[in-house]
Design an enzyme around this catalytic site. Structure first.
Site, PDB file in Angstrom:
ATOM      1  N   GLY A  12      19.350  25.127  47.966  1.00  0.00           N
ATOM      2  CA  GLY A  12      19.530  26.157  46.936  1.00  0.00           C
ATOM      3  C   GLY A  12      18.594  27.335  47.138  1.00  0.00           C
ATOM      4  O   GLY A  12      17.865  27.427  48.139  1.00  0.00           O
ATOM      5  N   LEU A  61      21.943  13.130  43.190  1.00  0.00           N
ATOM      6  CA  LEU A  61      20.754  12.443  42.652  1.00  0.00           C
ATOM      7  C   LEU A  61      20.993  11.839  41.277  1.00  0.00           C
ATOM      8  O   LEU A  61      20.106  11.167  40.743  1.00  0.00           O
ATOM      9  CB  LEU A  61      19.567  13.418  42.617  1.00  0.00           C
ATOM     10  N   SER A 127      10.471  26.352  33.573  1.00  0.00           N
ATOM     11  CA  SER A 127      10.866  27.737  33.323  1.00  0.00           C
ATOM     12  C   SER A 127      10.099  28.310  32.141  1.00  0.00           C
ATOM     13  O   SER A 127       9.734  27.589  31.213  1.00  0.00           O
ATOM     14  CB  SER A 127      12.366  27.751  33.023  1.00  0.00           C
ATOM     15  N   TYR A 152      20.282  23.991  28.494  1.00  0.00           N
ATOM     16  CA  TYR A 152      19.548  24.130  29.760  1.00  0.00           C
ATOM     17  C   TYR A 152      18.046  24.156  29.486  1.00  0.00           C
ATOM     18  O   TYR A 152      17.272  23.416  30.096  1.00  0.00           O
ATOM     19  CB  TYR A 152      19.971  25.413  30.498  1.00  0.00           C
ATOM     20  N   LYS A 156      14.665  21.421  30.416  1.00  0.00           N
ATOM     21  CA  LYS A 156      13.346  21.703  31.012  1.00  0.00           C
ATOM     22  C   LYS A 156      12.244  21.130  30.127  1.00  0.00           C
ATOM     23  O   LYS A 156      11.280  20.542  30.614  1.00  0.00           O
ATOM     24  CB  LYS A 156      13.154  23.206  31.212  1.00  0.00           C
TER      25      LYS A 156
HETATM   26  P1  NAD Z   1      20.156  26.644  42.891  1.00  0.00           P
HETATM   27  O1  NAD Z   1      21.373  26.318  42.109  1.00  0.00           O
HETATM   28  O2  NAD Z   1      20.245  27.716  43.904  1.00  0.00           O
HETATM   29  O3  NAD Z   1      19.585  25.338  43.595  1.00  0.00           O
HETATM   30  C1  NAD Z   1      19.705  24.070  43.012  1.00  0.00           C
HETATM   31  C2  NAD Z   1      20.199  23.118  44.088  1.00  0.00           C
HETATM   32  O4  NAD Z   1      20.298  21.794  43.527  1.00  0.00           O
HETATM   33  C3  NAD Z   1      21.576  23.477  44.617  1.00  0.00           C
HETATM   34  O5  NAD Z   1      21.526  23.521  46.032  1.00  0.00           O
HETATM   35  C4  NAD Z   1      22.484  22.348  44.123  1.00  0.00           C
HETATM   36  O6  NAD Z   1      23.519  22.082  45.036  1.00  0.00           O
HETATM   37  C5  NAD Z   1      21.499  21.203  43.970  1.00  0.00           C
HETATM   38  N1  NAD Z   1      21.855  20.178  42.980  1.00  0.00           N
HETATM   39  C6  NAD Z   1      22.165  20.349  41.671  1.00  0.00           C
HETATM   40  N2  NAD Z   1      22.425  19.165  41.093  1.00  0.00           N
HETATM   41  C7  NAD Z   1      22.256  18.209  42.059  1.00  0.00           C
HETATM   42  C8  NAD Z   1      22.367  16.803  42.080  1.00  0.00           C
HETATM   43  N3  NAD Z   1      22.740  16.104  40.999  1.00  0.00           N
HETATM   44  N4  NAD Z   1      22.112  16.140  43.235  1.00  0.00           N
HETATM   45  C9  NAD Z   1      21.755  16.835  44.340  1.00  0.00           C
HETATM   46  N5  NAD Z   1      21.632  18.161  44.381  1.00  0.00           N
HETATM   47  C10 NAD Z   1      21.897  18.857  43.245  1.00  0.00           C
HETATM   48  O7  NAD Z   1      18.996  26.978  41.808  1.00  0.00           O
HETATM   49  P2  NAD Z   1      17.587  27.659  42.009  1.00  0.00           P
HETATM   50  O8  NAD Z   1      17.667  29.027  41.453  1.00  0.00           O
HETATM   51  O9  NAD Z   1      17.116  27.461  43.387  1.00  0.00           O
HETATM   52  O10 NAD Z   1      16.732  26.805  40.990  1.00  0.00           O
HETATM   53  C11 NAD Z   1      15.973  25.687  41.423  1.00  0.00           C
HETATM   54  C12 NAD Z   1      15.283  25.066  40.214  1.00  0.00           C
HETATM   55  O11 NAD Z   1      14.469  26.053  39.580  1.00  0.00           O
HETATM   56  C13 NAD Z   1      16.219  24.541  39.142  1.00  0.00           C
HETATM   57  O12 NAD Z   1      15.674  23.366  38.601  1.00  0.00           O
HETATM   58  C14 NAD Z   1      16.205  25.638  38.105  1.00  0.00           C
HETATM   59  O13 NAD Z   1      16.509  25.159  36.816  1.00  0.00           O
HETATM   60  C15 NAD Z   1      14.769  26.110  38.195  1.00  0.00           C
HETATM   61  N6  NAD Z   1      14.579  27.478  37.729  1.00  0.00           N
HETATM   62  C16 NAD Z   1      15.281  28.480  38.314  1.00  0.00           C
HETATM   63  C17 NAD Z   1      15.112  29.783  37.864  1.00  0.00           C
HETATM   64  C18 NAD Z   1      15.905  30.905  38.491  1.00  0.00           C
HETATM   65  O14 NAD Z   1      15.950  32.007  37.939  1.00  0.00           O
HETATM   66  N7  NAD Z   1      16.546  30.726  39.637  1.00  0.00           N
HETATM   67  C19 NAD Z   1      14.226  30.066  36.817  1.00  0.00           C
HETATM   68  C20 NAD Z   1      13.492  29.015  36.260  1.00  0.00           C
HETATM   69  C21 NAD Z   1      13.679  27.711  36.729  1.00  0.00           C
HETATM   70  C1  UD1 Z   2      17.708  33.901  32.169  1.00  0.00           C
HETATM   71  C2  UD1 Z   2      17.740  32.721  31.256  1.00  0.00           C
HETATM   72  C3  UD1 Z   2      16.529  31.843  31.500  1.00  0.00           C
HETATM   73  C4  UD1 Z   2      16.455  31.443  32.975  1.00  0.00           C
HETATM   74  C5  UD1 Z   2      16.474  32.723  33.810  1.00  0.00           C
HETATM   75  C6  UD1 Z   2      16.483  32.434  35.266  1.00  0.00           C
HETATM   76  C7  UD1 Z   2      18.945  33.496  29.259  1.00  0.00           C
HETATM   77  C8  UD1 Z   2      18.833  33.848  27.815  1.00  0.00           C
HETATM   78  N1  UD1 Z   2      17.805  33.154  29.886  1.00  0.00           N
HETATM   79  O1  UD1 Z   2      16.535  34.655  31.894  1.00  0.00           O
HETATM   80  O2  UD1 Z   2      16.606  30.690  30.715  1.00  0.00           O
HETATM   81  O3  UD1 Z   2      15.287  30.707  33.219  1.00  0.00           O
HETATM   82  O4  UD1 Z   2      17.646  33.481  33.510  1.00  0.00           O
HETATM   83  O5  UD1 Z   2      17.699  31.858  35.663  1.00  0.00           O
HETATM   84  O6  UD1 Z   2      20.008  33.501  29.828  1.00  0.00           O
HETATM   85  N2  UD1 Z   2      20.510  41.938  31.903  1.00  0.00           N
HETATM   86  C9  UD1 Z   2      21.325  43.044  31.765  1.00  0.00           C
HETATM   87  N3  UD1 Z   2      22.558  43.035  32.345  1.00  0.00           N
HETATM   88  C10 UD1 Z   2      23.012  41.966  33.095  1.00  0.00           C
HETATM   89  C11 UD1 Z   2      22.163  40.841  33.235  1.00  0.00           C
HETATM   90  C12 UD1 Z   2      20.930  40.855  32.628  1.00  0.00           C
HETATM   91  O7  UD1 Z   2      20.965  44.010  31.098  1.00  0.00           O
HETATM   92  O8  UD1 Z   2      24.145  42.012  33.585  1.00  0.00           O
HETATM   93  C13 UD1 Z   2      19.188  41.961  31.280  1.00  0.00           C
HETATM   94  C14 UD1 Z   2      18.988  40.852  30.267  1.00  0.00           C
HETATM   95  O9  UD1 Z   2      19.375  41.263  29.005  1.00  0.00           O
HETATM   96  C15 UD1 Z   2      17.489  40.612  30.390  1.00  0.00           C
HETATM   97  C16 UD1 Z   2      17.147  40.976  31.845  1.00  0.00           C
HETATM   98  O10 UD1 Z   2      18.245  41.749  32.304  1.00  0.00           O
HETATM   99  O11 UD1 Z   2      16.822  41.501  29.557  1.00  0.00           O
HETATM  100  C17 UD1 Z   2      16.983  39.756  32.727  1.00  0.00           C
HETATM  101  O12 UD1 Z   2      18.116  38.933  32.549  1.00  0.00           O
HETATM  102  P1  UD1 Z   2      18.374  37.637  33.453  1.00  0.00           P
HETATM  103  O13 UD1 Z   2      18.244  37.988  34.880  1.00  0.00           O
HETATM  104  O14 UD1 Z   2      19.653  37.018  33.005  1.00  0.00           O
HETATM  105  O15 UD1 Z   2      17.133  36.704  33.110  1.00  0.00           O
HETATM  106  P2  UD1 Z   2      16.614  36.168  31.685  1.00  0.00           P
HETATM  107  O16 UD1 Z   2      17.566  36.449  30.610  1.00  0.00           O
HETATM  108  O17 UD1 Z   2      15.230  36.656  31.522  1.00  0.00           O
END
Ligand code: NAD
Ligand code: UD1
Length: 343
Positions: A12, A61, A127, A152, A156
């Site tokens: 991912g 998993l 997060s 979601y 966490k």
């Molecule tokens: P992603 O979706 O790109 O990566 C997650 C990976 O987990 C994927 O490759 C998916 O195929 C795999 N996966 C999901 N469920 C599975 C399962 N049951 N068994 C095996 N593999 C599985 O997401 P990401 O953006 O890389 O996020 C990684 C972690 O970070 C997640 O736990 C997410 O909640 C957390 N997180 C992400 C963000 C963000 O903005 N990207 C923000 C805060 C927290």
């Molecule tokens: C969102 C999730 C958060 C998660 C994070 C990373 C919500 C409420 N929160 O955070 O739980 O951990 O993503 O995956 O969904 N925006 C626009 N136009 C768009 C998209 C976003 O204006 O098309 C604005 C949003 O209003 C926000 C900012 O951009 O103010 C960031 O948005 P986004 O990237 O979705 O992240 P979060 O909302 O902070």
């Protein structure tokens, strides 16, 4: 060769950058992923960056049996970095059980397997969503965890509780990393985020609009109590995040933790508004973005950014990349995808 680390969700977005960073630091990496939100080709991309293809296990998993088998096969692990989860906030409201099942069952299965096979160290992907709308800014790790605004977010919070209870009961050690807003892509342009369908997050929506996949970017709300009326977030480059994971797992392996369960904020420590992000994108790419103001998005907090002193001091980690780096790399990745240079 240093220690072997299991990276769940390692194909991912954040996992792939971390796998590459681990290999760069001499770790041996096993990725476990069911590819529900990623592609196997990412392994080749990691190989192009590091010169080594990580080992790969195709596994869901949420299966206790398969998770046990994974640990039985890889019986020389020094630690686990657990990324695998579903992460779409809106979808989690629509299908809460899908989220509770995937995110919680997989964690419990991993912890049980770790206990059985004597693996002590786990880094968990948390997060900033756990803080909800914080009472004061910047938000530090001692701020209260607010009632979750989505299933979601709740996964966490509950995951952190499951880990904390397990640490309290046995020999497990953990670091929970609370990410603020991860954006950007690898500086090589070889790995990045692959949003399925219409992106929910701001930066992929910006790059997809700029490349022509989307007509117009909607800026959600222009009357927030912020200097320019748009929401403020702490955007952090995914490579900085990856580096923090390597430091965290190393801290556990070297038994440098002050507590067996530690929580760190991962952000830059400063916030940017949506308009500032758009301006930064336009400036570094010289592409004019088609955007318009729209209604506020339900559930958005007006502003949140991290107090990073604890991570800076304890981990010796500081986010180095700025907003321009984030926009530049996100754009390079989008262009590479469009030109089919990647897959
Ligand atoms: P992603 O979706 O790109 O990566 C997650 C990976 O987990 C994927 O490759 C998916 O195929 C795999 N996966 C999901 N469920 C599975 C399962 N049951 N068994 C095996 N593999 C599985 O997401 P990401 O953006 O890389 O996020 C990684 C972690 O970070 C997640 O736990 C997410 O909640 C957390 N997180 C992400 C963000 C963000 O903005 N990207 C923000 C805060 C927290
Ligand atoms: C969102 C999730 C958060 C998660 C994070 C990373 C919500 C409420 N929160 O955070 O739980 O951990 O993503 O995956 O969904 N925006 C626009 N136009 C768009 C998209 C976003 O204006 O098309 C604005 C949003 O209003 C926000 C900012 O951009 O103010 C960031 O948005 P986004 O990237 O979705 O992240 P979060 O909302 O902070």
């Amino acid at each position: 060769m240093k220690n072997k680390i299991l990276v769940t969700g390692g194909t991912g977005y954040i996992g792939s950058h971390t796998a590459a960073e681990l290999q760069k630091h001499g770790y041996s990496v096993v990725i476990a992923d069911n590819l529900c939100n990623s592609k196997k080709e990412i392994l080749l991309q990691i190989e192009k960056i590091t010169g080594k293809k990580p080992e790969f296990e195709l596994i869901d998993l949420t299966s206790p049996e398969d998770t046990q088998k994974l640990f039985e096969k890889h019986n020389d692990l020094s630690g686990v970095i657990h990324f695998a989860a579903f992460k779409a906030v809106g979808e989690s409201v629509e299908f809460p059980l899908k989220y509770y099942h995937n995110n919680l069952f997989s964690l419990v299965n991993i912890l049980q397997a770790m206990e059985k096979y004597n693996v002590a160290n786990i880094v968990f992907s948390s997060s900033c969503t756990v803080y909800g709308e914080p009472d004061s800014l910047p938000v530090d790790e001692n701020a209260p965890v607010k009632p979750a605004m989505s299933p979601y977010g709740n996964t966490k919070q509950v995951s952190e509780e499951i880990i904390s209870d397990s640490v309290g009961a046995g020999s497990l050690k953990s670091i929970s990393l609370r990410y603020f807003n991860p954006v950007g892509a690898h500086s090589s342009g070889l790995i990045g985020e692959l949003p399925l369908g219409v992106p929910n997050n701001l930066v992929p929506f910006i790059t997809q609009t700029a490349i022509g996949k989307r007509d117009v970017l909607k800026v959600f709300g222009k009357d927030y109590p912020t200097p320019d009326g748009t929401c403020i977030r702490d955007y952090i480059h995914v490579e900085d995040l990856a580096e923090a994971h390597v430091i965290a797992i190393e801290r556990m392996i070297k038994c440098n933790q002050k507590n067996d369960f530690e929580v760190f904020n991962l952000g830059t420590g400063s916030g940017n508004s949506v308009l500032e992000v758009i301006n930064a994108f336009e400036e570094v790419t010289e592409v004019k973005l088609n955007y318009r103001f729209a209604e506020r998005r339900p559930g958005d907090v007006p502003e949140v950014w991290a107090d990073t002193k604890f991570a800076n001091g304890e981990l010796g980690w500081v986010a180095k990349k700025n907003l321009a780096d984030m926009m530049k790399t996100a754009w390079k990745w989008e262009q590479n995808l469009a030109e089919k240079k990647i897959f």
